[in-house]
Design an enzyme around this catalytic site. Structure first.
Site, PDB file in Angstrom:
ATOM      1  N   ALA A  25       1.343   2.882   3.452  1.00  0.00           N
ATOM      2  CA  ALA A  25       2.194   1.950   4.361  1.00  0.00           C
ATOM      3  C   ALA A  25       3.548   1.967   4.206  1.00  0.00           C
ATOM      4  O   ALA A  25       4.475   1.966   4.578  1.00  0.00           O
ATOM      5  CB  ALA A  25       1.675   0.708   4.676  1.00  0.00           C
ATOM      6  N   ASN A  26       3.836   1.890   2.567  1.00  0.00           N
ATOM      7  CA  ASN A  26       5.142   1.711   1.892  1.00  0.00           C
ATOM      8  C   ASN A  26       5.726   3.037   2.470  1.00  0.00           C
ATOM      9  O   ASN A  26       6.894   2.872   2.776  1.00  0.00           O
ATOM     10  CB  ASN A  26       5.159   1.695   0.583  1.00  0.00           C
ATOM     11  N   GLY A  30       9.992  -7.361  -3.540  1.00  0.00           N
ATOM     12  CA  GLY A  30       8.928  -6.976  -2.768  1.00  0.00           C
ATOM     13  C   GLY A  30       8.922  -5.432  -2.725  1.00  0.00           C
ATOM     14  O   GLY A  30       9.857  -4.675  -2.939  1.00  0.00           O
ATOM     15  N   GLY A  46      17.211   8.688 -12.609  1.00  0.00           N
ATOM     16  CA  GLY A  46      17.253   9.742 -11.688  1.00  0.00           C
ATOM     17  C   GLY A  46      16.089  10.434 -11.317  1.00  0.00           C
ATOM     18  O   GLY A  46      14.976   9.878 -11.398  1.00  0.00           O
ATOM     19  N   ASP A  90      13.422  -5.665  -8.760  1.00  0.00           N
ATOM     20  CA  ASP A  90      11.869  -5.765  -8.658  1.00  0.00           C
ATOM     21  C   ASP A  90      11.812  -4.128  -8.344  1.00  0.00           C
ATOM     22  O   ASP A  90      12.177  -3.552  -7.304  1.00  0.00           O
ATOM     23  CB  ASP A  90      11.413  -6.492  -7.402  1.00  0.00           C
ATOM     24  N   GLY A 103       0.955  -1.152  -0.099  1.00  0.00           N
ATOM     25  CA  GLY A 103      -0.025  -0.069  -0.035  1.00  0.00           C
ATOM     26  C   GLY A 103       0.735   1.191   0.145  1.00  0.00           C
ATOM     27  O   GLY A 103       1.848   1.239   0.749  1.00  0.00           O
ATOM     28  N   GLY A 128       9.092   4.110  -5.786  1.00  0.00           N
ATOM     29  CA  GLY A 128       8.705   5.545  -5.768  1.00  0.00           C
ATOM     30  C   GLY A 128       8.644   5.839  -4.342  1.00  0.00           C
ATOM     31  O   GLY A 128       8.618   6.998  -3.809  1.00  0.00           O
ATOM     32  N   ASP A 129       7.794   4.834  -3.547  1.00  0.00           N
ATOM     33  CA  ASP A 129       7.396   4.997  -2.453  1.00  0.00           C
ATOM     34  C   ASP A 129       8.724   5.234  -1.302  1.00  0.00           C
ATOM     35  O   ASP A 129       8.769   6.080  -0.376  1.00  0.00           O
ATOM     36  CB  ASP A 129       6.342   4.006  -1.703  1.00  0.00           C
ATOM     37  N   GLU A 132      -4.513   6.697  -3.076  1.00  0.00           N
ATOM     38  CA  GLU A 132      -5.296   5.290  -2.944  1.00  0.00           C
ATOM     39  C   GLU A 132      -6.202   5.174  -1.648  1.00  0.00           C
ATOM     40  O   GLU A 132      -6.828   4.099  -1.662  1.00  0.00           O
ATOM     41  CB  GLU A 132      -4.030   4.283  -2.698  1.00  0.00           C
TER      42      GLU A 132
END
Length: 297
Positions: free
Chosen positions: A42-43, A280, A217, A239, A39, A244-245, A138
């Site tokens: 949360a991330n 992940g 970058g 991955d 999420g 971004g988070d 979200e």
């Protein structure tokens, strides 16, 4: 210690790893499946906590097994969950396909996140006590706007990641200090295909913009200043989910610590570079000592 508040989503990521993502109507065989707490809210909370901040998470989880695990995962990373309420029904989920090049495609089902359409009693106090408020899209727009306005009233910096990308309400833009879109989101919001042109157009809406450019970058623009391009460290991506988070969470911490803009961007880019080398989302996010080691490399 820097205090970051996060108003946003918590999801369980249902992640499938494949050689390549299927085309429409096509079935492919994957090699692995994982359930990973995620999420965007949360991330970003976990990214900021691991980067060295005290973090408060505002949002909701369901009263299901995923909800218990999502809350425990936040707490394990040092995030305060007193403002994370539990509601009847399922928690949010994100269905993610990751290919061998580290790219991903995602379908989000809001679940409990859909109930976060306003600030609950006590939420504004949490926001007012923070050095920065991290926001994403979200959860329902009404809550995002309410959170941004609360932060604006109390002089708290607002950092908005416009994802999933959608038209941004004028009242939200008016209360946004820093907008952090990726290249696709910047193009979608402005219709400009060149990142520099997109960033310049976004300055008509908000005072500061960082357009993230993946392995290239990021591009920083502020009103009245020249563009600043900060390269990303060269790494082999496994991955990109959550990168971004990771960047947004680490950047909020660096700016709250009053680091110069170039240094803050490089530090956040170092954090994101570490995260893409691991599978992940939240589980891939680096701790402060790892970021410092990568930044100084």
């Amino acid at each position: 210690m820097t205090h970051i508040a996060v108003l946003g989503s918590t999801n369980m990521d249902l992640v499938t790893y494949v050689a390549r993502a299927p085309e429409r109507g096509e079935t492919v065989t994957g090699r692995e499946f994982r359930t990973v707490p995620g999420g965007k809210g949360a991330n970003q909370a976990i990214a900021a906590a691991r980067a060295g901040a005290t973090v408060s998470m505002i949002g909701a989880v369901g009263n299901d097994a995923f909800g218990h695990r999502l809350r425990a995962n936040l707490e394990h990373s040092g995030v305060d969950t007193d403002s994370l309420r539990t509601v009847e029904g399922p928690s949010g989920t994100a269905h993610i396909v990751v290919d061998d090049e580290g790219g991903n495609s995602i379908v989000v089902i809001p679940g409990a996140n859909g109930t976060v359409d306003h600030l609950s009693p006590g939420d504004e106090g949490v926001i007012a006590s923070a050095d920065a408020l991290l926001l994403q899209l979200e959860i329902p727009a009404a809550a995002v706007v309410a959170g941004a306005r609360a932060a604006h009233r109390h002089g708290v910096r607002t950092v908005l990641t416009p994802s999933p990308v959608r038209p941004l309400p004028p009242e939200l833009l008016a209360a946004t200090d820093l907008l952090v879109p990726n290249e696709y989101e910047a193009v979608t919001l402005t219709g400009r295909t060149d990142p520099r042109e997109a960033a310049a157009a976004l300055l008509d809406l908000v005072p500061r913009v960082v357009v993230t450019l993946g392995a290239t970058g990021c591009l920083y623009r502020a009103r009245g200043t020249e563009p600043l391009v900060v390269p990303a460290p060269r790494v082999d991506a496994v991955d990109s989910t959550g990168a971004g988070d990771t960047f947004a969470g680490a950047l909020a911490v660096a700016l709250a610590e009053e680091r110069p803009v170039r240094e803050a961007l490089s530090w956040a880019a170092a954090a994101a570079a570490i995260s893409v080398q691991r599978a992940g989302a939240s589980v891939s996010m680096p701790y402060r000592q790892e970021i410092e080691a990568r930044y100084g490399a």
